[in-house]
Every structure is written in structure tokens, then in C-alpha cells.
Design an enzyme around this catalytic site. Structure first.
Site, PDB file in Angstrom:
ATOM      1  N   CYS A   1      -4.328  21.409  79.242  1.00  0.00           N
ATOM      2  CA  CYS A   1      -5.781  21.432  79.058  1.00  0.00           C
ATOM      3  C   CYS A   1      -6.427  20.251  79.762  1.00  0.00           C
ATOM      4  CB  CYS A   1      -6.112  21.447  77.571  1.00  0.00           C
ATOM      5  SG  CYS A   1      -5.265  20.181  76.644  1.00  0.00           S
TER       6      CYS A   1
ATOM      7  N   GLU B   1      -9.720  22.867  69.710  1.00  0.00           N
ATOM      8  CA  GLU B   1      -9.273  22.148  70.920  1.00  0.00           C
ATOM      9  C   GLU B   1      -9.207  23.189  72.022  1.00  0.00           C
ATOM     10  OE1 GLU B   1      -8.855  19.052  71.331  1.00  0.00           O
ATOM     11  OE2 GLU B   1      -8.678  18.244  69.311  1.00  0.00           O
TER      12      GLU B   1
ATOM     13  N   GLY C   1      -6.602  26.451  72.057  1.00  0.00           N
ATOM     14  CA  GLY C   1      -6.521  27.617  72.933  1.00  0.00           C
ATOM     15  C   GLY C   1      -7.751  27.690  73.816  1.00  0.00           C
TER      16      GLY C   1
ATOM     17  N   GLU D   1     -11.794  27.346  84.772  1.00  0.00           N
ATOM     18  CA  GLU D   1     -10.530  26.666  84.469  1.00  0.00           C
ATOM     19  C   GLU D   1      -9.378  27.491  85.035  1.00  0.00           C
ATOM     20  OE1 GLU D   1      -9.006  26.733  80.405  1.00  0.00           O
ATOM     21  OE2 GLU D   1      -8.157  24.752  80.701  1.00  0.00           O
TER      22      GLU D   1
ATOM     23  N   LYS E   1       0.591  30.219  63.383  1.00  0.00           N
ATOM     24  CA  LYS E   1       0.895  31.346  64.273  1.00  0.00           C
ATOM     25  C   LYS E   1       0.889  30.870  65.727  1.00  0.00           C
ATOM     26  CE  LYS E   1      -1.468  34.279  66.475  1.00  0.00           C
ATOM     27  NZ  LYS E   1      -0.688  34.420  67.732  1.00  0.00           N
TER      28      LYS E   1
ATOM     29  N   TRP F   1       0.278  28.581  74.539  1.00  0.00           N
ATOM     30  CA  TRP F   1       1.626  28.712  75.084  1.00  0.00           C
ATOM     31  C   TRP F   1       2.053  27.585  76.011  1.00  0.00           C
ATOM     32  CZ3 TRP F   1       0.362  28.754  80.138  1.00  0.00           C
ATOM     33  CH2 TRP F   1      -0.806  29.387  80.536  1.00  0.00           C
ATOM     34  N   ASN F   2       1.233  26.581  76.224  1.00  0.00           N
ATOM     35  CA  ASN F   2       1.617  25.574  77.227  1.00  0.00           C
ATOM     36  C   ASN F   2       2.513  24.469  76.669  1.00  0.00           C
ATOM     37  OD1 ASN F   2      -0.622  24.701  75.792  1.00  0.00           O
ATOM     38  ND2 ASN F   2      -1.408  23.480  77.479  1.00  0.00           N
TER      39      ASN F   2
HETATM   40  P1  NAD Z   1      -5.771  31.912  73.828  1.00  0.00           P
HETATM   41  O1  NAD Z   1      -7.097  31.495  73.299  1.00  0.00           O
HETATM   42  O2  NAD Z   1      -5.648  33.190  74.542  1.00  0.00           O
HETATM   43  O3  NAD Z   1      -4.701  31.985  72.645  1.00  0.00           O
HETATM   44  C1  NAD Z   1      -4.428  30.901  71.803  1.00  0.00           C
HETATM   45  C2  NAD Z   1      -3.944  31.419  70.454  1.00  0.00           C
HETATM   46  O4  NAD Z   1      -4.996  32.125  69.819  1.00  0.00           O
HETATM   47  C3  NAD Z   1      -2.764  32.374  70.522  1.00  0.00           C
HETATM   48  O5  NAD Z   1      -1.892  32.095  69.442  1.00  0.00           O
HETATM   49  C4  NAD Z   1      -3.429  33.731  70.343  1.00  0.00           C
HETATM   50  O6  NAD Z   1      -2.565  34.725  69.835  1.00  0.00           O
HETATM   51  C5  NAD Z   1      -4.523  33.391  69.370  1.00  0.00           C
HETATM   52  N1  NAD Z   1      -5.669  34.314  69.358  1.00  0.00           N
HETATM   53  C6  NAD Z   1      -6.112  35.117  70.353  1.00  0.00           C
HETATM   54  N2  NAD Z   1      -7.209  35.797  69.969  1.00  0.00           N
HETATM   55  C7  NAD Z   1      -7.474  35.397  68.706  1.00  0.00           C
HETATM   56  C8  NAD Z   1      -8.521  35.700  67.770  1.00  0.00           C
HETATM   57  N3  NAD Z   1      -9.492  36.563  68.056  1.00  0.00           N
HETATM   58  N4  NAD Z   1      -8.510  35.080  66.581  1.00  0.00           N
HETATM   59  C9  NAD Z   1      -7.556  34.177  66.278  1.00  0.00           C
HETATM   60  N5  NAD Z   1      -6.536  33.851  67.102  1.00  0.00           N
HETATM   61  C10 NAD Z   1      -6.508  34.449  68.313  1.00  0.00           C
HETATM   62  O7  NAD Z   1      -5.288  30.684  74.724  1.00  0.00           O
HETATM   63  P2  NAD Z   1      -3.961  30.579  75.610  1.00  0.00           P
HETATM   64  O8  NAD Z   1      -4.141  31.413  76.825  1.00  0.00           O
HETATM   65  O9  NAD Z   1      -2.778  30.787  74.741  1.00  0.00           O
HETATM   66  O10 NAD Z   1      -3.981  29.040  76.003  1.00  0.00           O
HETATM   67  C11 NAD Z   1      -4.563  28.532  77.165  1.00  0.00           C
HETATM   68  C12 NAD Z   1      -5.874  27.857  76.817  1.00  0.00           C
HETATM   69  O11 NAD Z   1      -5.646  26.846  75.828  1.00  0.00           O
HETATM   70  C13 NAD Z   1      -6.467  27.123  78.000  1.00  0.00           C
HETATM   71  O12 NAD Z   1      -7.852  27.353  78.031  1.00  0.00           O
HETATM   72  C14 NAD Z   1      -6.194  25.662  77.692  1.00  0.00           C
HETATM   73  O13 NAD Z   1      -7.062  24.748  78.312  1.00  0.00           O
HETATM   74  C15 NAD Z   1      -6.306  25.646  76.213  1.00  0.00           C
HETATM   75  N6  NAD Z   1      -5.638  24.471  75.636  1.00  0.00           N
HETATM   76  C16 NAD Z   1      -6.392  23.488  75.056  1.00  0.00           C
HETATM   77  C17 NAD Z   1      -5.788  22.350  74.542  1.00  0.00           C
HETATM   78  C18 NAD Z   1      -6.600  21.254  73.895  1.00  0.00           C
HETATM   79  O14 NAD Z   1      -6.024  20.479  73.156  1.00  0.00           O
HETATM   80  N7  NAD Z   1      -7.888  21.141  74.121  1.00  0.00           N
HETATM   81  C19 NAD Z   1      -4.401  22.216  74.614  1.00  0.00           C
HETATM   82  C20 NAD Z   1      -3.657  23.235  75.196  1.00  0.00           C
HETATM   83  C21 NAD Z   1      -4.288  24.365  75.705  1.00  0.00           C
END
Ligand code: NAD
Length: 470
Positions: free
Chosen positions: A276, A242, A220, A373, A169, A145-146
Site C-alpha cells: 500500500c 487502512e 484493503g 493505484e 477473515k 493478500w499482499n
Molecule cells: P480488497 O478490498 O479487494 O479485499 C480485501 C479484503 O476484503 C478481502 O479479505 C476480501 O475478501 C474482503 N472483502 C471484499 N469485499 C468485501 C465486502 N463487500 N465486505 C467486506 N469484506 C470484503 O483488497 P485486496 O485487493 O485484497 O488488497 C489490495 C488493496 O489493499 C490495495 O488497494 C492496497 O493498497 C490495500 N492495502 C492497504 C494497506 C494499508 O494498510 N493501508 C495495506 C495493504 C493493502
């Protein structure tokens, strides 16, 4: 409620059978509805993507490149409208939201031009041995969501140029801009090549376990990344992950505090710290410590925190209630552990998820704000006397996404930067990702890389074509 958007499935906009609320983080109130995909809708999207892959798409590279150019133009033309949705659902200032969309449009153009490597290993009178890249098939693209638009387009671009098809998604906290992207791209992409589903975490889990998916490209959190890798294992689906970071920045004693403070501040707090690769732990040599803390605190007190739609806003709210509560919890825990709050330290007294930039001193390893984090507007600042000790602390983490070194001595900075255990190590900057360089993490911060030719490789399998010529 002002709007409700649709899934894109097999070239059609499909209203959801069930829906959930989308909240504006600047008000804390729902302002739109998002369709929540059913099992049947996931199956329909996967089937459409599989059919599209089996058609001309995976073989006609020239057509794919034309499609990416058309997508870039369509997204550029819709940047104001989609930027407004990003601002409303994500919270960032409007100009930054629109900038994210324009940047994504440029990225699509760049992928339209990015070559797909093709190597000849041997060619003589007897034999020719080539290595060619083959697309993998249906890709599940799952995003956080960021930066909802930037992260999605960073997957669609390389997936498309190499001939894969996509079922995307977005996060349930920021689904609208991705669904709007689907509606815009619908006019220019061949039917079924791109499908976009609104949905909860559960929908993501169905997608990653789906038998028609050959590749999962995920951005995520670490816990979700681990679940996805498990889900991929039985079917040996390819994964690019990522994940999160806890980036250290090490400031050497030779810096000019006034000069580095603005870059450190924005390295930590851009997008309200929800990046991130933001600075998440700041290690400052004891000789520069107080001047750096004071310069950062002065900025933290002055910066304008507010609704992204209001002119002059520099930092928007935290995106969602769980994350807002997490930032508060980590700061309160640091305070209980003996930390001193140098700026910020409490939510703003207004509706919405506003937490001002917060600087915490007097804590170190073993305190959650340092070890975990935070992904929000709170930064621990830790003094050190020996750079070897600072490096050891910086590397003592499961994360390994980014890190930086700040010094007047560039050569020494580059030398220390290379000892950081992370995918990107900067000197005198942080976050900067301009060069289309491989982006990703070491250790728990991920598997694989995005961007440029490295991003292309993640969406291909290698095939050797070996021909006897005589
Ligand atoms: P999250 O892991 O909660 O969710 C990310 C996505 O995964 C959402 O679309 C969610 O609905 C989906 N999801 C959740 N559970 C799932 C499952 N069991 N199977 C498949 N999909 C599932 O992360 P968030 O809170 O949305 O994002 C924040 C995190 O993302 C932070 O840790 C941040 O550092 C990381 N991030 C990493 C990068 C990178 O490029 N390395 C970039 C942006 C954000």
C-alpha cells in the site's frame, strides 16, 4: 492438491462444508483448497467471540498479556512452516515470507507490553475524575493478500491487549497462512477469543453486517472500504480502514542518482510493488531526470524475477490473475497514451503471473498509470522543473497514504515533506515503518491509525469515571 486447512471456530478446527481453490501465483495452478464459510459458520464464530468477550477475557488484562506472549512464541516457532505457505500462496521470496511471519511474532510481543492509557484528569479532596479505556466487543478483522500474516497480526495484537475478541477473515487469494495461524494460536488462546474463517468477499460482507460485531478493522482497497463504511453505518459499528495509496516520491535536483536509485527502486518494487505504501508515482527534477531513469532501468533489467521458492529470487510474481491483468492493462494504456517503456513492459513468457519491473516515461496526469493505484510492478517517472508544481501534482489525488522527498538538504526535505497530504511523509526513504508510529492514511486512504498507542485507541471506547470523594 496438497492441503486443505480448517476454520477456527470456538476453539475447534472445523472443516468447511464447501471449499474453493487456492492458486500458486508462481505456477498459475491450484495447489490447495480453502474452506468457504457458510452463514451458519459466521454465526457460530460471532457467537463464540461474543461469549468469550462476556467472560473473563475483557476484564483480565494480565491474562491477555500472557496470552499475547504465548502467541508470539508459538508463531515464532511456526515461522518456517507458515512462511512457506505465505511464499506458496502470496508469491514473495521465501526469506521475505518467513521474515514477515517472524516480524508478526515480534509485533505480538510488543503489543503484550504496550500500555493501555489511563488518565486522571482531576484529583483533589472533593473529586477524582479518571478516563479509562474500555474494549468494544467482537471485532471483524478483514485482510488483503499482499502481507497476509503481518496485516492480520497488526489487528489481533491491539484488539487482544485491550480485551476485544476477534473473528478474522483473510483474502480468498491468500487464506492458508491465516488459517494456519488459527491452528497454531488455538493451543494458546482462550476458547472463542480468536476465530478464523476462510471465505470469499461475500463472507466479508456478511461479517461487516453482522449484529454481534462492534468493531470492523479492515485493510484493503478503497471501493471495499467504502462498502464497509456503509455496512457499518446502520449499527454505528466502529471502523478502522487502512486503504489504498498512490504514493508520490519527489526527487530534488541535488541528489546523487547512483546513491538514491537503489532506495527508490526498492521503495517502488519491494513485494513486486504490492505494498500500500510503495512509491507509485516518481517525480524527478529535470536536472536529475535522465541519470535517475537510467540507474533505475539498469536495476530493473538486472533484478531476478522468479518463483519465491527458488534461491536468489528477488521479486516474485503478481499475486493473482485479476491483478496481473490490471498491471498489463495499465502499462498498455500508458503505451497507447504515448508513454515510453524504459524497462520491462510485457509479462514473462512462462506460466504464473510474472510481470517484470516496468518503468514508463513520457506520461503524466490524466493517464491511468499515474492517476490510479497500480499495486504492481509498473512505475511512471515524471519530470518537473518547479518543486511547487511537483508538490501540487503529488497532492492532486484522492489518495493520501504515504509520500517522500529525496534531497541532500535534510531541512528542506523535511519542510517539503510536511506539505505532502499523506499519513506518512518520508525524507530519503520510503516504506520504512520501524518506529511503531501511527500508520494510516489521509483522504481516501483510510480512517484511523494502526500501531502503537494510536492502534490501541482504535479498539477502545473512552469512559469517564467521576467520583465524589467528600
Ligand atoms: P480488497 O478490498 O479487494 O479485499 C480485501 C479484503 O476484503 C478481502 O479479505 C476480501 O475478501 C474482503 N472483502 C471484499 N469485499 C468485501 C465486502 N463487500 N465486505 C467486506 N469484506 C470484503 O483488497 P485486496 O485487493 O485484497 O488488497 C489490495 C488493496 O489493499 C490495495 O488497494 C492496497 O493498497 C490495500 N492495502 C492497504 C494497506 C494499508 O494498510 N493501508 C495495506 C495493504 C493493502
Amino acid at each position: 492438491m496438497t492441503q486443505s486447512l480448517s476454520h477456527l471456530i470456538d476453539g475447534e478446527l472445523v472443516a468447511g462444508r464447501r471449499e474453493f481453490d487456492v492458486v500458486n501465483p508462481a505456477t498459475g495452478a491450484p495447489f490447495a483448497r480453502c474452506p468457504d464459510a457458510t452463514h451458519g459458520e459466521v454465526d457460530a464464530a460471532m457467537g463464540a467471540a461474543a461469549r468469550a468477550f462476556a467472560g473473563d477475557w475483557s476484564r483480565d488484562e494480565a491474562a491477555r498479556r500472557r496470552t499475547l506472549v504465548a502467541m508470539s512464541e508459538a508463531l515464532g516457532a511456526a515461522a518456517d512452516e507458515i512462511g512457506r505457505l505465505v511464499c506458496l500462496e502470496q508469491g514473495k521470496p521465501l526469506a521475505q515470507a518467513t521474515g514477515e511471519v517472524r516480524g508478526a511474532a515480534r509485533l505480538l510481543k510488543r503489543y503484550a507490553e504496550e500500555p493501555i492509557p489511563r488518565e486522571i484528569l482531576r484529583e483533589d479532596q472533593k473529586v477524582r475524575v479518571m478516563v479509562v479505556r474500555k474494549p468494544l466487543g467482537v471485532t471483524a478483522a478483514i485482510t488483503p493478500w499482499n502481507y497476509p500474516v503481518a496485516t492480520l497480526v497488526a489487528k489481533i495484537g491491539p484488539a487482544f491487549v485491550t480485551g476485544n475478541t476477534v473473528v478474522a477473515k483473510p483474502s480468498p487469494f491468500t487464506p492458508l497462512s491465516s488459517l494456519a495461524l488459527g491452528a497454531v494460536f488455538r493451543a494458546v488462546v482462550p476458547r472463542g477469543t480468536l476465530n478464523v474463517l476462510g471465505g470469499s468477499d461475500e463472507v466479508g460482507a456478511w461479517m461487516t453486517a453482522h449484529p454481534q460485531v462492534r468493531k470492523i478493522s479492515f485493510t484493503g482497497s478503497v471501493p471495499t472500504g467504502k462498502k464497509i463504511m456503509r455496512a457499518a453505518a446502520d449499527d454505528l459499528k466502529r471502523v478502522t480502514l487502512e486503504l489504498g495509496g498512490n504514493d508520490p516520491a519527489i526527487v530534488l535536483p541535488d541528489v546523487d542518482a547512483a546513491q538514491v536509485a537503489p532506495r527508490l527502486f526498492w521503495g517502488a518494487f519491494t513485494n513486486s510493488g504490492q505494498i500500500c505504501i510503495a512509491i507509485k508515482r516518481l517525480y524527478v527534477h529535470e536536472r536529475a531526470y535522465r541519470p535517475v531513469v537510467e540507474a533505475l532501468a539498469a536495476m530493473a533489467r538486472q533484478v531476478k524475477v522468479g518463483d519465491g521458492l527458488e534461491g536468489g529470487t528477488e521479486l516474485g510474481p503478481i499475486n493473482n490473475r485479476p491483478q496481473f491483468e490490471r498491471v498489463q492493462e495499465l502499462v498498455d494504456d500508458a503505451r497507447r497514451a504515448g508513454g515510453t517503456i524504459e524497462a520491462g513492459g510485457a509479462p514473462l513468457a512462462r506460466p504464473g503471473y510474472f510481470y517484470p519491473p516496468t518503468l514508463v516515461t513520457g506520461i503524466g496526469e490524466g493517464v491511468r498509470l499515474v492517476d490510479e493505484e497500480q499495486f504492481g510492478t509498473a512505475l511512471p517517472i515524471i519530470p518537473y522543473s518547479d518543486v511547487e508544481d511537483a508538490l501540487a501534482q503529488a497532492n492532486r489525488s484522492h489518495y493520501g497514504l504515504g509520500g517522500s522527498v529525496w534531497t541532500a538538504d535534510i531541512a528542506r526535505g523535511e519542510e517539503i515533506a510536511q506539505r505532502l497530504e499523506c499519513g506518512t511523509a518520508w525524507v530519503n526513504q520510503h516504506i520504512e515503518t520501524g518506529a511503531f508510529a501511527p500508520f494510516g492514511g489521509m483522504k481516501w486512504s483510510g480512517i484511523g491509525r494502526e500501531n502503537g498507542r494510536w492502534g490501541i485507541e482504535e479498539f477502545c471506547d473512552l469512559q469517564v469515571v467521576s467520583t465524589r470523594l467528600a
